[in-house]
Write a protein that holds these residues in place. Structure first.
Motif, PDB file in Angstrom:
ATOM      1  N   THR A  38       0.883  -1.241   0.101  1.00 46.44           N
ATOM      2  CA  THR A  38       0.031  -0.088   0.047  1.00 46.44           C
ATOM      3  C   THR A  38       0.799   1.216  -0.126  1.00 46.44           C
ATOM      4  O   THR A  38       0.557   2.213  -0.615  1.00 46.44           O
ATOM      5  N   ALA A  39       2.049   1.199   0.637  1.00 49.19           N
ATOM      6  CA  ALA A  39       2.839   2.454   0.815  1.00 49.19           C
ATOM      7  C   ALA A  39       3.405   2.762  -0.672  1.00 49.19           C
ATOM      8  O   ALA A  39       3.581   4.110  -0.888  1.00 49.19           O
ATOM      9  N   PHE A  40       3.688   1.846  -1.390  1.00 48.83           N
ATOM     10  CA  PHE A  40       3.990   2.158  -2.731  1.00 48.83           C
ATOM     11  C   PHE A  40       2.978   2.205  -3.842  1.00 48.83           C
ATOM     12  O   PHE A  40       3.262   2.876  -4.973  1.00 48.83           O
ATOM     13  N   LEU A  41       1.809   1.962  -3.404  1.00 46.73           N
ATOM     14  CA  LEU A  41       0.718   1.957  -4.468  1.00 46.73           C
ATOM     15  C   LEU A  41       0.525   3.320  -5.066  1.00 46.73           C
ATOM     16  O   LEU A  41      -0.088   3.527  -6.116  1.00 46.73           O
ATOM     17  N   VAL A  42       0.773   4.372  -4.051  1.00 34.81           N
ATOM     18  CA  VAL A  42       0.417   5.518  -4.327  1.00 34.81           C
ATOM     19  C   VAL A  42       1.287   6.559  -4.868  1.00 34.81           C
ATOM     20  O   VAL A  42       1.372   7.758  -5.408  1.00 34.81           O
ATOM     21  N   THR A  43       2.525   6.036  -5.182  1.00 30.93           N
ATOM     22  CA  THR A  43       3.655   6.579  -5.697  1.00 30.93           C
ATOM     23  C   THR A  43       3.396   6.999  -7.098  1.00 30.93           C
ATOM     24  O   THR A  43       2.634   6.375  -7.939  1.00 30.93           O
ATOM     25  N   PRO A  44       3.963   7.980  -7.787  1.00 26.22           N
ATOM     26  CA  PRO A  44       3.815   8.326  -9.236  1.00 26.22           C
ATOM     27  C   PRO A  44       4.012   7.435 -10.154  1.00 26.22           C
ATOM     28  O   PRO A  44       3.620   7.171 -11.055  1.00 26.22           O
ATOM     29  N   GLU A  45       5.040   6.374  -9.794  1.00 23.15           N
ATOM     30  CA  GLU A  45       5.564   5.392 -10.564  1.00 23.15           C
ATOM     31  C   GLU A  45       4.478   4.152 -10.721  1.00 23.15           C
ATOM     32  O   GLU A  45       4.504   3.408 -11.650  1.00 23.15           O
ATOM     33  N   SER A  46       3.628   3.950  -9.666  1.00 23.56           N
ATOM     34  CA  SER A  46       2.619   3.021  -9.462  1.00 23.56           C
ATOM     35  C   SER A  46       1.721   3.060 -10.763  1.00 23.56           C
ATOM     36  O   SER A  46       1.325   4.103 -11.330  1.00 23.56           O
ATOM     37  N   GLY A  47       1.457   1.936 -11.159  1.00 21.83           N
ATOM     38  CA  GLY A  47       0.382   1.589 -12.164  1.00 21.83           C
ATOM     39  C   GLY A  47      -1.129   1.796 -11.908  1.00 21.83           C
ATOM     40  O   GLY A  47      -1.995   1.359 -12.559  1.00 21.83           O
ATOM     41  N   ALA A  48      -1.193   1.780 -10.443  1.00 20.27           N
ATOM     42  CA  ALA A  48      -2.641   1.684 -10.011  1.00 20.27           C
ATOM     43  C   ALA A  48      -3.514   2.908 -10.573  1.00 20.27           C
ATOM     44  O   ALA A  48      -3.116   3.965 -10.871  1.00 20.27           O
ATOM     45  N   ASN A  49      -5.045   2.478 -10.481  1.00 17.08           N
ATOM     46  CA  ASN A  49      -5.818   3.672 -11.180  1.00 17.08           C
ATOM     47  C   ASN A  49      -5.784   4.594 -10.266  1.00 17.08           C
ATOM     48  O   ASN A  49      -5.788   4.851  -8.979  1.00 17.08           O
ATOM     49  N   ALA A  50      -5.920   5.925 -10.687  1.00 12.37           N
ATOM     50  CA  ALA A  50      -5.962   7.237 -10.045  1.00 12.37           C
ATOM     51  C   ALA A  50      -6.916   7.327  -8.992  1.00 12.37           C
ATOM     52  O   ALA A  50      -6.697   7.877  -7.869  1.00 12.37           O
ATOM     53  N   GLY A  79      -2.978   0.240   7.345  1.00  6.45           N
ATOM     54  CA  GLY A  79      -2.284   1.484   7.505  1.00  6.45           C
ATOM     55  C   GLY A  79      -2.521   2.597   6.274  1.00  6.45           C
ATOM     56  O   GLY A  79      -1.590   3.401   6.255  1.00  6.45           O
ATOM     57  N   HIS A  80      -3.600   2.203   5.496  1.00  5.01           N
ATOM     58  CA  HIS A  80      -3.583   3.051   4.330  1.00  5.01           C
ATOM     59  C   HIS A  80      -3.603   4.767   4.454  1.00  5.01           C
ATOM     60  O   HIS A  80      -3.310   5.333   3.585  1.00  5.01           O
ATOM     61  N   ARG A  81      -4.215   4.968   5.564  1.00  2.00           N
ATOM     62  CA  ARG A  81      -4.282   6.520   5.776  1.00  2.00           C
ATOM     63  C   ARG A  81      -2.745   7.343   5.976  1.00  2.00           C
ATOM     64  O   ARG A  81      -2.724   8.241   5.947  1.00  2.00           O
ATOM     65  N   LEU A  82      -1.883   6.327   6.144  1.00  3.87           N
ATOM     66  CA  LEU A  82      -0.558   6.819   6.304  1.00  3.87           C
ATOM     67  C   LEU A  82       0.447   6.864   4.961  1.00  3.87           C
ATOM     68  O   LEU A  82       1.339   7.209   4.964  1.00  3.87           O
ATOM     69  N   ALA A  83      -0.447   6.527   3.864  1.00  2.00           N
ATOM     70  CA  ALA A  83       0.060   6.839   2.342  1.00  2.00           C
ATOM     71  C   ALA A  83       0.677   8.114   2.174  1.00  2.00           C
ATOM     72  O   ALA A  83       0.042   9.134   2.368  1.00  2.00           O
ATOM     73  N   ARG A  84       1.805   8.130   1.512  1.00  7.44           N
ATOM     74  CA  ARG A  84       2.530   9.383   1.020  1.00  7.44           C
ATOM     75  C   ARG A  84       2.746   9.372  -0.518  1.00  7.44           C
ATOM     76  O   ARG A  84       3.338   8.424  -0.924  1.00  7.44           O
ATOM     77  N   GLU A  85       2.413  10.284  -1.007  1.00 10.28           N
ATOM     78  CA  GLU A  85       2.577  10.526  -2.462  1.00 10.28           C
ATOM     79  C   GLU A  85       4.012  10.899  -2.985  1.00 10.28           C
ATOM     80  O   GLU A  85       4.031  12.216  -3.457  1.00 10.28           O
ATOM     81  N   LEU A  86       4.920  10.161  -2.543  1.00  6.70           N
ATOM     82  CA  LEU A  86       6.325  10.430  -2.891  1.00  6.70           C
ATOM     83  C   LEU A  86       6.849   9.544  -4.022  1.00  6.70           C
ATOM     84  O   LEU A  86       6.362   8.351  -4.163  1.00  6.70           O
ATOM     85  N   PRO A  87       7.700   9.991  -4.725  1.00  4.51           N
ATOM     86  CA  PRO A  87       8.314   9.145  -5.894  1.00  4.51           C
ATOM     87  C   PRO A  87       8.806   8.023  -4.893  1.00  4.51           C
ATOM     88  O   PRO A  87       9.393   8.205  -4.068  1.00  4.51           O
ATOM     89  N   ALA A  88       8.792   6.836  -5.639  1.00  2.12           N
ATOM     90  CA  ALA A  88       8.971   5.561  -4.940  1.00  2.12           C
ATOM     91  C   ALA A  88      10.592   5.660  -4.460  1.00  2.12           C
ATOM     92  O   ALA A  88      10.731   5.107  -3.412  1.00  2.12           O
ATOM     93  N   GLY A  89      11.679   6.146  -5.334  1.00  3.90           N
ATOM     94  CA  GLY A  89      12.893   6.204  -4.717  1.00  3.90           C
ATOM     95  C   GLY A  89      13.054   6.940  -3.490  1.00  3.90           C
ATOM     96  O   GLY A  89      13.667   6.772  -2.581  1.00  3.90           O
ATOM     97  N   GLN A  90      12.295   8.215  -3.675  1.00  5.71           N
ATOM     98  CA  GLN A  90      12.506   9.141  -2.099  1.00  5.71           C
ATOM     99  C   GLN A  90      11.690   8.352  -1.148  1.00  5.71           C
ATOM    100  O   GLN A  90      12.036   8.350   0.135  1.00  5.71           O
TER     101      GLN A  90
END
Length: 363
Positions: free
Chosen positions: A240-252, A326-337
């Motif tokens: 989930t932490a990586f799902l919200v990154t810009p590189e993720s292919g998940a639906n917006a 823990g989904h509410r703790l998601a951060r929209e950071l680039p994956a590497g960051q």
């Protein structure tokens, strides 16, 4: 890192292989390049599509990565229940103006063909979900130079995987988003009510087997990674932490729902696939979850078109919004960051614990 994983990745952070599009080559490449272990999800893809994604990933990074396979599933013992559930979804067919899918579609996810590709053109790591391969398969991958990881949700499954020859285990707690990756879909055995929390499961598995453990389930911060490492894990796997990154292919819509107050909690449900999976509670789960039979992947195929139509129509209430607790703790950071941030938090947590222990000894 233990010997089975030594040299594969710099940091004790693995990106979960999330089937359905989130775990795309750009995401896996970014995580691996940052020092973690990126992974592709071959589930629901054709062998050709899997091969193409591996080719793309190799073009983006020279760092090690993993590929996840779904184990073949037995025929459902509840064919009539699947038919009845399909009738229950008539309103969804009307709502999204799309027919139900073919519940009789393949149950093996082209496992043998995908395995043949991975043996012919080996990758650094292959992981398995929904079951344990035979010793012959694991030995063949070992001869090809591939390390193997089997997803487990109980000490018994962990012991089975160790006996079969797995190099490491992905120990998945009930907090994890998406599907519970254990071996059984029997309502008397699965994670709908009998699953273990992650910290308890790590302790039980470590007392049962001697191979390395990768911990998964609700992990979103470096302090949580510190906790599972202290509990005996060798690395932490985050989805989930990586799902919200810009590189993720998940639906917006899926990405946005992670922190949307409209979706306040998660729940384990069979509503979309026939197998326990944790997602944000929406209309579809509330209306259909209590009636969904234990029939995977039959229900996955049955509801596939509905989920796609809901996404195309911008309606998250009909989508499978997989998410960990823990989904509410998601951060929209680039994956590497995000990898670097998690490591900084891990170092801070370790330092704080060391200071607390040292202070206690001094007192």
């Amino acid at each position: 890192m233990p010997s089975a994983l030594t040299g594969l990745f710099r940091y004790p952070i693995a990106q979960a292989p999330m089937a359905g599009g989130a775990s795309c080559p750009p995401l896996a490449a970014a995580v691996s390049a940052a020092g973690g272990l990126g992974s592709l999800a071959a589930g629901y893809k054709t062998p050709e599509a899997m091969y193409e994604e591996i080719r793309q990933l190799r073009g983006l990074t020279d760092r090690p990565f993993g590929v996840n396979l779904f184990m073949p599933q037995p025929p459902t013992p509840y064919p009539l229940a699947v038919e009845v559930y399909g009738e229950r979804l008539a309103g969804e067919v009307t709502r999204y103006a799309t027919p139900l899918g073919d519940s009789g579609a393949s149950v093996d996810d082209a496992y043998e063909a995908k395995l043949a590709i991975l043996l012919d053109d080996p990758v650094p790591v292959v992981s398995f979900t929904f079951g344990c391969p035979t010793r012959e398969v694991l030995d063949a991958l070992a001869r090809a130079g591939t390390r193997t990881v089997v997803t487990v949700t109980s000490p018994v499954e962990a012991q089975t995987a160790e006996w079969a020859g797995a190099d490491a285990l992905c120990v998945q707690g009930v907090e994890a988003g998406g599907h519970q990756g254990g071996f059984s879909n029997d309502p008397a055995e699965d994670g709908m009510g009998a699953a273990f929390g992650l910290l308890s499961l790590i302790a039980l598995v470590r007392a049962t087997v001697r191979i390395p453990v990768i911990a998964a389930g609700g992990l979103m911060r470096g302090a949580q990674i510190a906790a599972v490492l202290a509990a005996g894990a060798s690395a932490a796997q985050l989805g989930t932490a990586f799902l919200v990154t810009p590189e993720s292919g998940a639906n917006a819509l899926h990405k946005g729902a992670m922190t949307d107050p409209m979706f306040g909690r998660t729940e384990l449900t069979r509503a979309f696939s026939g197998r326990p999976a944790r997602g944000l509670v929406n209309r579809f789960i509330r209306e259909h979850g209590p009636y969904a039979p234990a029939a995977y992947p039959q229900l996955h195929h049955l509801t596939s078109g509905l989920r796609k139509a809901a996404a195309q129509q911008g309606d998250p209430q009909g989508m499978a919004l997989w998410a960990g607790q823990g989904h509410r703790l998601a951060r929209e950071l680039p994956a590497g960051q995000l990898v670097e941030t998690l490591m900084a938090e891990l170092d801070t947590a370790r330092a704080a614990l060391h200071a607390e222990v040292s202070g206690g000894e001094a007192r």
